[in-house]
Design a protein around this motif. Structure first.
Motif, PDB file in Angstrom:
ATOM      1  N   ARG A 273       0.841  -1.196   0.000  1.00 55.20           N
ATOM      2  CA  ARG A 273       0.000   0.000   0.000  1.00 55.20           C
ATOM      3  C   ARG A 273       0.881   1.253   0.000  1.00 55.20           C
ATOM      4  O   ARG A 273       1.708   1.423  -0.879  1.00 55.20           O
ATOM      5  N   ASN A 274       0.742   2.103   1.043  1.00 54.09           N
ATOM      6  CA  ASN A 274       1.550   3.330   1.081  1.00 54.09           C
ATOM      7  C   ASN A 274       2.763   3.188   1.991  1.00 54.09           C
ATOM      8  O   ASN A 274       3.299   4.186   2.477  1.00 54.09           O
ATOM      9  N   LEU A 275       3.219   1.966   2.190  1.00 53.69           N
ATOM     10  CA  LEU A 275       4.320   1.702   3.113  1.00 53.69           C
ATOM     11  C   LEU A 275       5.596   1.317   2.375  1.00 53.69           C
ATOM     12  O   LEU A 275       5.561   0.534   1.413  1.00 53.69           O
ATOM     13  N   ALA A 276       6.717   1.842   2.855  1.00 53.62           N
ATOM     14  CA  ALA A 276       8.040   1.321   2.524  1.00 53.62           C
ATOM     15  C   ALA A 276       8.478   0.468   3.706  1.00 53.62           C
ATOM     16  O   ALA A 276       8.353   0.885   4.853  1.00 53.62           O
ATOM     17  N   ILE A 277       8.981  -0.719   3.422  1.00 49.90           N
ATOM     18  CA  ILE A 277       9.298  -1.691   4.468  1.00 49.90           C
ATOM     19  C   ILE A 277      10.701  -2.231   4.246  1.00 49.90           C
ATOM     20  O   ILE A 277      11.075  -2.552   3.115  1.00 49.90           O
ATOM     21  N   ALA A 278      11.478  -2.330   5.310  1.00 51.85           N
ATOM     22  CA  ALA A 278      12.789  -2.980   5.252  1.00 51.85           C
ATOM     23  C   ALA A 278      12.893  -4.000   6.368  1.00 51.85           C
ATOM     24  O   ALA A 278      12.520  -3.738   7.510  1.00 51.85           O
ATOM     25  N   VAL A 279      13.398  -5.177   6.008  1.00 55.31           N
ATOM     26  CA  VAL A 279      13.670  -6.247   6.966  1.00 55.31           C
ATOM     27  C   VAL A 279      15.163  -6.547   6.903  1.00 55.31           C
ATOM     28  O   VAL A 279      15.691  -6.837   5.825  1.00 55.31           O
ATOM     29  N   CYS A 280      15.840  -6.450   8.035  1.00 60.77           N
ATOM     30  CA  CYS A 280      17.254  -6.806   8.106  1.00 60.77           C
ATOM     31  C   CYS A 280      17.399  -8.038   8.998  1.00 60.77           C
ATOM     32  O   CYS A 280      16.685  -8.189   9.990  1.00 60.77           O
ATOM     33  N   SER A 281      18.333  -8.904   8.628  1.00 60.00           N
ATOM     34  CA  SER A 281      18.503 -10.166   9.339  1.00 60.00           C
ATOM     35  C   SER A 281      19.968 -10.542   9.392  1.00 60.00           C
ATOM     36  O   SER A 281      20.779 -10.077   8.583  1.00 60.00           O
ATOM     37  N   GLY A 282      20.293 -11.406  10.352  1.00 65.92           N
ATOM     38  CA  GLY A 282      21.668 -11.845  10.505  1.00 65.92           C
ATOM     39  C   GLY A 282      22.108 -12.815   9.430  1.00 65.92           C
ATOM     40  O   GLY A 282      23.306 -12.996   9.209  1.00 65.92           O
ATOM     41  N   MET A 283      21.150 -13.459   8.778  1.00 68.30           N
ATOM     42  CA  MET A 283      21.448 -14.338   7.654  1.00 68.30           C
ATOM     43  C   MET A 283      20.410 -14.081   6.570  1.00 68.30           C
ATOM     44  O   MET A 283      19.360 -13.501   6.832  1.00 68.30           O
ATOM     45  N   ALA A 284      20.707 -14.491   5.348  1.00 67.91           N
ATOM     46  CA  ALA A 284      19.806 -14.218   4.237  1.00 67.91           C
ATOM     47  C   ALA A 284      18.471 -14.925   4.436  1.00 67.91           C
ATOM     48  O   ALA A 284      18.424 -16.092   4.828  1.00 67.91           O
ATOM     49  N   LEU A 285      17.375 -14.219   4.182  1.00 70.25           N
ATOM     50  CA  LEU A 285      16.041 -14.787   4.255  1.00 70.25           C
ATOM     51  C   LEU A 285      15.588 -15.201   2.856  1.00 70.25           C
ATOM     52  O   LEU A 285      15.603 -14.372   1.943  1.00 70.25           O
ATOM     53  N   PRO A 286      15.162 -16.438   2.676  1.00 68.27           N
ATOM     54  CA  PRO A 286      14.685 -16.833   1.358  1.00 68.27           C
ATOM     55  C   PRO A 286      13.371 -16.165   0.984  1.00 68.27           C
ATOM     56  O   PRO A 286      13.078 -15.960  -0.194  1.00 68.27           O
ATOM     57  N   GLU A 287      12.570 -15.811   1.995  1.00 72.61           N
ATOM     58  CA  GLU A 287      11.261 -15.220   1.731  1.00 72.61           C
ATOM     59  C   GLU A 287      10.728 -14.584   3.004  1.00 72.61           C
ATOM     60  O   GLU A 287      11.059 -15.012   4.107  1.00 72.61           O
ATOM     61  N   VAL A 288       9.914 -13.551   2.822  1.00 64.46           N
ATOM     62  CA  VAL A 288       9.153 -12.976   3.924  1.00 64.46           C
ATOM     63  C   VAL A 288       7.679 -13.062   3.546  1.00 64.46           C
ATOM     64  O   VAL A 288       7.273 -12.564   2.494  1.00 64.46           O
ATOM     65  N   VAL A 289       6.890 -13.723   4.374  1.00 66.38           N
ATOM     66  CA  VAL A 289       5.450 -13.810   4.151  1.00 66.38           C
ATOM     67  C   VAL A 289       4.784 -12.610   4.808  1.00 66.38           C
ATOM     68  O   VAL A 289       4.993 -12.351   5.997  1.00 66.38           O
ATOM     69  N   LEU A 290       4.008 -11.867   4.041  1.00 60.84           N
ATOM     70  CA  LEU A 290       3.327 -10.686   4.558  1.00 60.84           C
ATOM     71  C   LEU A 290       1.886 -11.027   4.879  1.00 60.84           C
ATOM     72  O   LEU A 290       1.174 -11.589   4.046  1.00 60.84           O
ATOM     73  N   VAL A 291       1.456 -10.702   6.094  1.00 57.87           N
ATOM     74  CA  VAL A 291       0.097 -10.964   6.554  1.00 57.87           C
ATOM     75  C   VAL A 291      -0.534  -9.664   7.009  1.00 57.87           C
ATOM     76  O   VAL A 291      -0.056  -9.032   7.949  1.00 57.87           O
ATOM     77  N   ASP A 292      -1.603  -9.222   6.322  1.00 61.74           N
ATOM     78  CA  ASP A 292      -2.380  -8.089   6.802  1.00 61.74           C
ATOM     79  C   ASP A 292      -3.324  -8.635   7.869  1.00 61.74           C
ATOM     80  O   ASP A 292      -4.318  -9.297   7.554  1.00 61.74           O
ATOM     81  N   ALA A 293      -3.000  -8.363   9.116  1.00 64.49           N
ATOM     82  CA  ALA A 293      -3.706  -8.956  10.254  1.00 64.49           C
ATOM     83  C   ALA A 293      -4.752  -8.003  10.856  1.00 64.49           C
ATOM     84  O   ALA A 293      -5.209  -8.229  11.966  1.00 64.49           O
ATOM     85  N   THR A 294      -5.144  -6.976  10.113  1.00 66.53           N
ATOM     86  CA  THR A 294      -6.090  -6.007  10.654  1.00 66.53           C
ATOM     87  C   THR A 294      -7.378  -6.693  11.111  1.00 66.53           C
ATOM     88  O   THR A 294      -7.890  -6.432  12.201  1.00 66.53           O
ATOM     89  N   SER A 295      -7.876  -7.627  10.292  1.00 69.52           N
ATOM     90  CA  SER A 295      -9.121  -8.302  10.645  1.00 69.52           C
ATOM     91  C   SER A 295      -8.958  -9.201  11.858  1.00 69.52           C
ATOM     92  O   SER A 295      -9.936  -9.529  12.536  1.00 69.52           O
ATOM     93  N   LEU A 296      -7.744  -9.625  12.157  1.00 68.38           N
ATOM     94  CA  LEU A 296      -7.496 -10.475  13.325  1.00 68.38           C
ATOM     95  C   LEU A 296      -7.754  -9.743  14.619  1.00 68.38           C
ATOM     96  O   LEU A 296      -8.240 -10.323  15.599  1.00 68.38           O
TER      97      LEU A 296
END
Length: 234
Positions: free
Chosen positions: A209-232
């Motif tokens: 949407r209108n977000l810029a997102i960065a994920v940093c990790s100690g080792m390479a991530l093969p994938e990041v699963v994004l969950v919009d949990a607003t309804s939760l």
């Protein structure tokens, strides 16, 4: 980046949970308050701005749900510990492996990331096309980094600025969670181009949407699963 419904368990290295607080009803916020410990309620009450109180409240509840999903324990068994100058810590039942966590918020958005056996740092920022990002880059970044942003086509400068900004913020959180203290690296290489990894760190940049997102990790991530949990939580 892939998107997963909230009913599916996390099956990849990290899961990123997002909540749009502007869609939360008063009844949901009242229910969320019941999840806080007495110490968290004191911290909640210490914030003077309503927006910051809401970010704190939803962040702590979202963190409980995210940790519950990755560990398999009930959210009520997840307790958070406020750490001065750093993100929240966790208190879990004996024998439960502590996942890597990081939390971030920007305006109406609250985010949390979890992963098993990995240190994480997360930053989200609501992008603002009206900002003078070249002036901000000159003030906040190194000469080489600012030059790279200046060199982008006009329509790409905003996303270039937020890429560097969010990665640097996520790196600070990664090193804090890893109990490291070291200078931020340059995010351009010797040829003046951007790079996304270095000694002991890797980064992924996402957009939602209108977000810029960065994920940093100690080792390479093969994938990041994004969950919009607003309804939760709504």
């Amino acid at each position: 980046m892939s998107k997963s419904p909230i009913t599916e368990p996390a099956v990849t290295s990290a899961t990123l949970w997002l909540v749009d607080a502007s869609l939360m009803q008063d009844e949901a916020l009242t229910r969320a308050m019941q999840c806080l410990t007495s110490e968290e309620r004191q911290r909640y009450a210490s914030f003077t701005r309503a927006e910051r109180r809401c970010q704190y409240l939803i962040g702590r509840v979202l963190l409980r749900h995210a940790v519950s999903r990755v560990t398999g324990i009930h959210p009520k068994l997840v307790a958070t510990v406020d750490r001065r100058g750093s993100g929240p810590g966790l208190t879990l039942p004996d024998g439960v492996l502590h996942p890597g966590i990081s939390i971030s918020h920007s305006r109406n958005w609250i985010a949390c990331i979890t992963g098993t056996g990995i240190s994480l740092g997360l930053d989200i920022e609501v992008t603002d096309e009206s900002r003078d990002v070249t002036a901000l880059a000159d003030a906040a970044f190194s000469g080489d980094e600012a030059a790279w942003i200046h060199g982008q086509e006009a329509h790409a400068r905003v996303s270039a600025f937020y890429r560097f900004w969010t990665v640097k913020e996520a790196l600070i959180k990664l090193w804090s969670n890893s109990e490291k203290r070291q200078p931020l690296p340059l995010l351009v290489d010797d040829n003046g181009g951007p790079h996304s990894s270095g000694a002991g760190w890797h980064s992924l940049t996402l957009a939602y949407r209108n977000l810029a997102i960065a994920v940093c990790s100690g080792m390479a991530l093969p994938e990041v699963v994004l969950v919009d949990a607003t309804s939760l939580l709504a």
